[in-house]
Design a protein around this motif. Structure first.
Motif, short mmCIF file in Angstrom:
data_model
loop_
_atom_site.label_atom_id
_atom_site.label_comp_id
_atom_site.label_asym_id
_atom_site.label_seq_id
_atom_site.Cartn_x
_atom_site.Cartn_y
_atom_site.Cartn_z
N SER A 164 33.70 42.47 30.97
CA SER A 164 34.29 43.76 31.36
C SER A 164 33.72 44.90 30.53
O SER A 164 33.53 46.01 31.03
CB SER A 164 35.81 43.71 31.26
N THR A 210 31.64 47.97 32.19
CA THR A 210 32.01 49.37 31.97
C THR A 210 30.77 50.19 31.65
O THR A 210 30.59 51.30 32.17
CB THR A 210 33.04 49.48 30.84
N THR A 220 28.56 50.40 34.93
CA THR A 220 29.10 51.31 35.94
C THR A 220 28.99 52.76 35.49
O THR A 220 28.75 53.64 36.31
CB THR A 220 30.57 50.98 36.28
N TRP A 224 32.88 51.78 44.17
CA TRP A 224 33.45 50.68 43.38
C TRP A 224 33.33 50.99 41.89
O TRP A 224 34.27 50.75 41.12
CB TRP A 224 32.75 49.36 43.70
N TRP A 268 36.06 53.41 40.71
CA TRP A 268 37.34 52.74 40.55
C TRP A 268 37.35 51.81 39.35
O TRP A 268 38.31 51.77 38.58
CB TRP A 268 37.74 51.99 41.82
N TYR A 269 36.27 51.05 39.17
CA TYR A 269 36.22 50.13 38.03
C TYR A 269 36.24 50.91 36.72
O TYR A 269 36.98 50.57 35.79
CB TYR A 269 34.97 49.23 38.08
N HIS A 270 35.43 51.95 36.65
CA HIS A 270 35.36 52.74 35.43
C HIS A 270 36.72 53.40 35.13
O HIS A 270 37.13 53.49 33.97
CB HIS A 270 34.25 53.79 35.58
N CYS A 274 41.10 44.76 36.30
CA CYS A 274 40.15 45.84 36.55
C CYS A 274 39.18 45.47 37.66
O CYS A 274 38.90 46.28 38.55
CB CYS A 274 39.37 46.17 35.28
N VAL A 275 38.65 44.25 37.62
CA VAL A 275 37.68 43.82 38.63
C VAL A 275 38.35 43.72 40.00
O VAL A 275 37.88 44.31 40.99
CB VAL A 275 37.04 42.47 38.23
N SER A 292 39.68 47.13 41.27
CA SER A 292 38.64 48.05 41.72
C SER A 292 38.11 47.65 43.10
O SER A 292 37.81 48.52 43.93
CB SER A 292 37.50 48.11 40.71
#
Length: 127
Positions: free
Chosen positions: A26, A30, A33, A79, A82-84, A112-113, A116
């Motif tokens: 993760s 981060t 991304t 994506w 959203w993940y960030h 988070c994964v 997102s």
């Protein structure tokens, strides 16, 4: 002069020694991304500048961004946004001194994964 002797020091374990963990994955995601969002922002700025420049130049930029490649890049960028965002919230939670246990940190990484991906699909359906 003093005689120098070469000391055999052990090499540090490298990536193939360690088992990938959700916390490290993760963290790497981060960073990836964040950098990918810079590339996506540059593409969108290029598209906007092309719109302000000329009709033929805009047609070229628009063809790139509306092609399958552009759709893929913009979807992956969505994506990444959203993940960030979720990873940033996770880090704010960590900064408060909470969720630092290994199990909780791994669950938050998976949240988070998965979150997102779900938010990306919802956004694509709504837009």
């Amino acid at each position: 002069m003093a005689e120098s002797t070469e000391v055999e020091r052990p090499l540090s374990p490298h990536l193939q020694i360690y088992r990938p963990q959700m916390t490290s994955i993760s963290s790497i995601l981060t960073r990836i991304t964040g950098n990918a969002l810079i590339v996506a922002a540059a593409l969108i700025v290029w598209w906007l500048l092309a719109a302000a420049t000329s009709e033929s130049y805009f047609a070229t930029a628009d063809a790139v961004l509306t092609s399958w490649f552009g759709d893929l890049v913009l979807t992956l960028s969505l994506w990444a946004v959203w993940y960030h965002y979720l990873a940033g919230l996770r880090h704010l939670y960590f900064d408060a001194g909470k969720g630092l246990e290994i199990e909780t940190a791994e669950r938050l990484g998976w949240a988070c994964v998965i979150g997102s991906v779900v938010l990306t699909v919802i956004t694509l359906l709504l837009v």
